[in-house]
Design an enzyme around this catalytic site. Structure first.
Site, mmCIF file in Angstrom:
data_model
loop_
_atom_site.group_PDB
_atom_site.id
_atom_site.type_symbol
_atom_site.label_atom_id
_atom_site.label_comp_id
_atom_site.label_asym_id
_atom_site.label_seq_id
_atom_site.Cartn_x
_atom_site.Cartn_y
_atom_site.Cartn_z
ATOM 1 N N PRO A 4 0.846 -1.198 0.000
ATOM 2 C CA PRO A 4 0.000 0.000 0.000
ATOM 3 C C PRO A 4 0.878 1.243 0.000
ATOM 4 O O PRO A 4 1.787 1.363 0.815
ATOM 5 C CB PRO A 4 -0.796 -0.129 1.307
ATOM 6 C CG PRO A 4 0.042 -1.013 2.183
ATOM 7 C CD PRO A 4 0.776 -1.942 1.274
ATOM 8 N N MET A 5 0.641 2.152 -0.935
ATOM 9 C CA MET A 5 1.461 3.358 -1.061
ATOM 10 C C MET A 5 0.555 4.562 -1.253
ATOM 11 O O MET A 5 -0.204 4.631 -2.228
ATOM 12 C CB MET A 5 2.451 3.210 -2.225
ATOM 13 C CG MET A 5 3.510 2.150 -1.982
ATOM 14 S SD MET A 5 4.592 1.851 -3.404
ATOM 15 C CE MET A 5 3.526 0.798 -4.416
ATOM 16 N N CYS A 55 3.831 2.756 9.045
ATOM 17 C CA CYS A 55 4.069 4.025 8.357
ATOM 18 C C CYS A 55 4.733 5.027 9.305
ATOM 19 O O CYS A 55 4.252 5.243 10.417
ATOM 20 C CB CYS A 55 2.756 4.597 7.826
ATOM 21 S SG CYS A 55 2.982 6.133 6.907
ATOM 22 N N LYS A 57 0.580 -5.081 9.213
ATOM 23 C CA LYS A 57 1.861 -4.745 8.591
ATOM 24 C C LYS A 57 2.652 -3.912 9.587
ATOM 25 O O LYS A 57 2.171 -2.877 10.054
ATOM 26 C CB LYS A 57 1.660 -3.970 7.290
ATOM 27 C CG LYS A 57 2.958 -3.696 6.532
ATOM 28 C CD LYS A 57 2.666 -3.031 5.182
ATOM 29 C CE LYS A 57 3.935 -2.923 4.334
ATOM 30 N NZ LYS A 57 4.913 -1.955 4.885
ATOM 31 N N HIS A 93 8.080 -5.179 7.547
ATOM 32 C CA HIS A 93 9.052 -4.329 6.865
ATOM 33 C C HIS A 93 10.361 -4.464 7.626
ATOM 34 O O HIS A 93 10.435 -4.142 8.810
ATOM 35 C CB HIS A 93 8.578 -2.878 6.859
ATOM 36 C CG HIS A 93 9.417 -1.969 6.023
ATOM 37 N ND1 HIS A 93 8.884 -0.976 5.231
ATOM 38 C CD2 HIS A 93 10.756 -1.881 5.849
ATOM 39 C CE1 HIS A 93 9.842 -0.338 4.600
ATOM 40 N NE2 HIS A 93 10.992 -0.873 4.975
ATOM 41 N N GLY A 112 10.539 -4.605 2.052
ATOM 42 C CA GLY A 112 11.646 -3.678 2.206
ATOM 43 C C GLY A 112 12.847 -4.023 1.350
ATOM 44 O O GLY A 112 13.473 -5.059 1.549
#
Length: 328
Positions: A16-17, A99, A138, A170, A211
């Site tokens: 997701p970005m 995030c 996540k 990540h 990552g």
């Protein structure tokens, strides 16, 4: 909307970005790969509750399987957001605990939640109670001065006890003070061995690694150890190299043999989008890297970048012609 079931085997996902993995991007990525799991941009729980739900949550069957990622730190709010989104056909609902942006920190969610694992457990429990589909997480390997070798196994143990079965890790620590979000994607060192060790320590969990993974060969190497791989910027900037070949990970033939076929197929989708009042740039901004490393790539990017915002099919055809001419 019919619930979509995930492939429970090895899995490739597109991360997701924010500002990137919108509906148009997902339509393009799904054309490239039938099997990769796609994610929405992160959407905050308050936005789902109080915002334009159709704009934030609507998606089509052509995007499936797609997962919804939520941001938040208040269990009741997250549960309410999950109830609102739960009947919209998402394959899973994911909680963002990774995030590092300033906006996320000010809202006390994202990577900063690594510091409050008990709160994460409460959030997950509330989401699971409200959700008709699987709730996943996540996360990072740690934040700030935390020792990832201590924090990460404790965090995963807490998630497992809370009933979580799928986690994307990540493999970088997040520095919430002193580094920008961009620097947090590059400066903290990757620690793949630690994430690999977590798969040994938690065999019952489906663990994906995220990552720094920039090719399908790297993804295959990770899949020798991990259950899944999540790729972000590389999949976005080099979609043909990653997603155009991704289905081979499942033993399936790629949907297309050449990126030009993809561009030609996208033309019909863009034409329908324009007829409905949309702008070409809403699709083509996600397609700039389609011909990465191939003849005509520079002309393709230049024409779509310069003319995509106000252009139409004539401009798209000019970009196509430039690629075809250089490739001849």
């Amino acid at each position: 909307m019919q619930e979509m079931r995930l492939d429970q085997g090895q899995l490739l996902a597109v991360a997701p970005m924010i500002d990137w993995t919108d509906r148009a991007c997902r339509r393009f990525h799904r054309l490239l790969s039938r099997r990769a799991l796609l994610y929405t941009e992160m959407i905050t729980a308050p936005a789902v509750i109080h915002g334009d739900r159709a704009r934030l949550l609507d998606h089509g069957a052509a995007e499936h399987p797609v997962a919804l990622q939520l941001g938040g730190s208040e269990p009741t709010q997250l549960a309410q957001a999950v109830r609102i989104a739960g009947d919209r056909g998402y394959a899973e609902i994911n909680l963002n605990v990774g995030c590092p942006s300033d906006r996320v920190q000010s809202g006390c969610f994202g990577a900063v939640l690594m510091k409050t694992p008990a709160l994460v457990a409460d959030c997950v429990a509330a989401m699971q109670e409200a959700s008709p589909v699987e709730v996943t997480v996540k996360c990072r390997i740690g934040v700030d001065d935390q020792d990832p070798a201590e924090v990460l196994p404790e965090f995963l143990s807490m998630l497992e006890q809370a009933g979580v079965r799928r986690v994307i890790i990540h493999a970088r620590k997040a520095w919430l003070q002193g580094l920008s979000p961009r620097e947090n994607r590059e400066i903290p060192p990757l620690d793949y061995p630690l994430v690999h060790a977590m798969k040994t320590a938690f065999p019952a969990l489906h663990l994906s690694i995220n990552g720094g993974i920039g090719s399908l060969d790297q993804a295959r190497a990770q899949l020798a150890v991990m259950d899944g791989v999540m790729i972000g910027r590389a999949a976005y900037h080099e979609p043909w190299a990653i997603l155009g070949q991704a289905d081979a990970l499942w033993g399936d033939a790629p949907a297309f043999s050449d990126p030009l076929q993809v561009a030609q197929k996208m033309r019909g989708m863009i034409a329908r989008h324009l007829e409905s009042g949309g702008r070409m740039h809403q699709f083509t901004r996600h397609m700039l890297g389609l011909f990465h490393g191939r003849p005509g790539a520079r002309a393709w990017r230049r024409i779509l970048s310069e003319r995509g915002a106000s252009g139409g099919l004539a401009e798209y055809d000019a970009a196509l012609a430039a690629v075809q001419g250089d490739a001849a």
